[in-house]
Scaffold this motif. Structure first.
Motif, PDB file in Angstrom:
ATOM      1  N   TYR A 156       0.819  -1.212   0.000  1.00 33.49           N
ATOM      2  CA  TYR A 156       0.000   0.000   0.000  1.00 33.49           C
ATOM      3  C   TYR A 156       0.859   1.270   0.000  1.00 33.49           C
ATOM      4  O   TYR A 156       0.448   2.289  -0.528  1.00 33.49           O
TER       5      TYR A 156
ATOM      6  N   ALA B  44       1.649   1.242  -3.832  1.00 40.93           N
ATOM      7  CA  ALA B  44       0.476   1.403  -4.705  1.00 40.93           C
ATOM      8  C   ALA B  44      -0.313   2.672  -4.422  1.00 40.93           C
ATOM      9  O   ALA B  44      -0.810   3.318  -5.339  1.00 40.93           O
ATOM     10  N   LEU B  45      -0.444   3.040  -3.141  1.00 42.38           N
ATOM     11  CA  LEU B  45      -1.326   4.142  -2.762  1.00 42.38           C
ATOM     12  C   LEU B  45      -0.615   5.301  -2.076  1.00 42.38           C
ATOM     13  O   LEU B  45      -1.262   6.259  -1.658  1.00 42.38           O
TER      14      LEU B  45
ATOM     15  N   CYS C 224      -4.799   7.679   1.415  1.00 39.40           N
ATOM     16  CA  CYS C 224      -5.743   8.501   0.649  1.00 39.40           C
ATOM     17  C   CYS C 224      -6.647   9.345   1.540  1.00 39.40           C
ATOM     18  O   CYS C 224      -7.859   9.407   1.341  1.00 39.40           O
TER      19      CYS C 224
ATOM     20  N   TYR D 101     -10.213  10.148  -7.333  1.00 35.16           N
ATOM     21  CA  TYR D 101      -9.140  11.001  -7.818  1.00 35.16           C
ATOM     22  C   TYR D 101      -9.680  12.014  -8.818  1.00 35.16           C
ATOM     23  O   TYR D 101     -10.825  11.919  -9.254  1.00 35.16           O
TER      24      TYR D 101
ATOM     25  N   GLU E 166      -4.215   9.413 -12.558  1.00 34.89           N
ATOM     26  CA  GLU E 166      -4.230   8.943 -11.170  1.00 34.89           C
ATOM     27  C   GLU E 166      -5.063   7.673 -11.040  1.00 34.89           C
ATOM     28  O   GLU E 166      -4.619   6.690 -10.441  1.00 34.89           O
TER      29      GLU E 166
ATOM     30  N   THR F  20      -3.282   4.676 -12.873  1.00 31.24           N
ATOM     31  CA  THR F  20      -2.077   4.231 -12.167  1.00 31.24           C
ATOM     32  C   THR F  20      -2.430   3.450 -10.909  1.00 31.24           C
ATOM     33  O   THR F  20      -1.918   2.339 -10.692  1.00 31.24           O
ATOM     34  N   ILE F  21      -3.290   3.995 -10.075  1.00 29.29           N
ATOM     35  CA  ILE F  21      -3.645   3.346  -8.814  1.00 29.29           C
ATOM     36  C   ILE F  21      -4.389   2.039  -9.070  1.00 29.29           C
ATOM     37  O   ILE F  21      -4.111   1.013  -8.446  1.00 29.29           O
TER      38      ILE F  21
ATOM     39  N   LYS G  81      -1.946  -0.638 -10.131  1.00 25.33           N
ATOM     40  CA  LYS G  81      -1.108  -1.095  -9.019  1.00 25.33           C
ATOM     41  C   LYS G  81      -1.892  -2.020  -8.098  1.00 25.33           C
ATOM     42  O   LYS G  81      -1.385  -3.047  -7.651  1.00 25.33           O
TER      43      LYS G  81
ATOM     44  N   TRP H  44     -11.510  -2.762  -3.592  1.00 23.04           N
ATOM     45  CA  TRP H  44     -11.305  -1.344  -3.857  1.00 23.04           C
ATOM     46  C   TRP H  44     -12.146  -0.909  -5.055  1.00 23.04           C
ATOM     47  O   TRP H  44     -12.252  -1.644  -6.031  1.00 23.04           O
TER      48      TRP H  44
ATOM     49  N   VAL I  90     -12.156   2.453  -7.608  1.00 24.62           N
ATOM     50  CA  VAL I  90     -11.330   3.607  -7.960  1.00 24.62           C
ATOM     51  C   VAL I  90     -12.066   4.378  -9.043  1.00 24.62           C
ATOM     52  O   VAL I  90     -12.548   3.781 -10.011  1.00 24.62           O
TER      53      VAL I  90
END
Length: 136
Positions: free
Chosen positions: A19, A22-23, A58, A83, A88, A91-92, A95, A126, A128
């Motif tokens: 994390y 990744a975050l 986050c 995001y 963003e 990418t997140i 990951k 999750w 996103v």
């Protein structure tokens, strides 16, 4: 104050490192079994057993722990991360998907111009997405 806790089964240190990468998680505190006082009941635990940690992910404080013999079923909830940009979100999402399972690939929806859901390699759910005029 409400702090979500995620339970791991002996790999909490690995999850924290994941994390962080990744975050961009920030570790505020980690308490290991090896640092527990004598007669604390932690003698049978491996030295790097995470009794408690506080990690800022986050904008939210989380507690991550190895505090369960078997992690509870994640089941009926997930963590949503919002995001501002496509980069963003992409990418997140990518990951978090490494070693995990994509439940809903990134795509446009009626509530967001880019949304996806994934279960990471630790079994954590999750969502996103981009915050835009359709989601307030």
């Amino acid at each position: 104050m409400l702090i979500p806790t995620i339970h791991f089964n002996g790999n909490c240190d690995e999850a924290i490192a994941f994390y962080k990468n990744a975050l961009g998680a920030e570790v505020k505190e980690i308490n290991y079994a090896k640092d527990a006082p004598p007669d604390s009941g932690m003698d049978d635990c491996p030295p790097n057993f995470v009794m408690h940690s506080e990690v800022f992910i986050c904008g939210t404080n989380f507690s991550l722990t190895d505090g369960a013999e078997a992690p509870p079923a994640i089941g009926n909830f997930s963590y949503m991360i919002i995001y501002d940009t496509v980069d963003e979100v992409t990418t997140i999402f990518n990951k978090l998907a490494e070693g995990g399972e994509v439940e809903e690939p990134l795509s446009a929806t009626f509530w967001s111009t880019l949304y996806g859901s994934v279960v990471d390699r630790f079994g954590v759910n999750w969502q996103v997405m981009i915050r835009d005029e359709n989601f307030n």
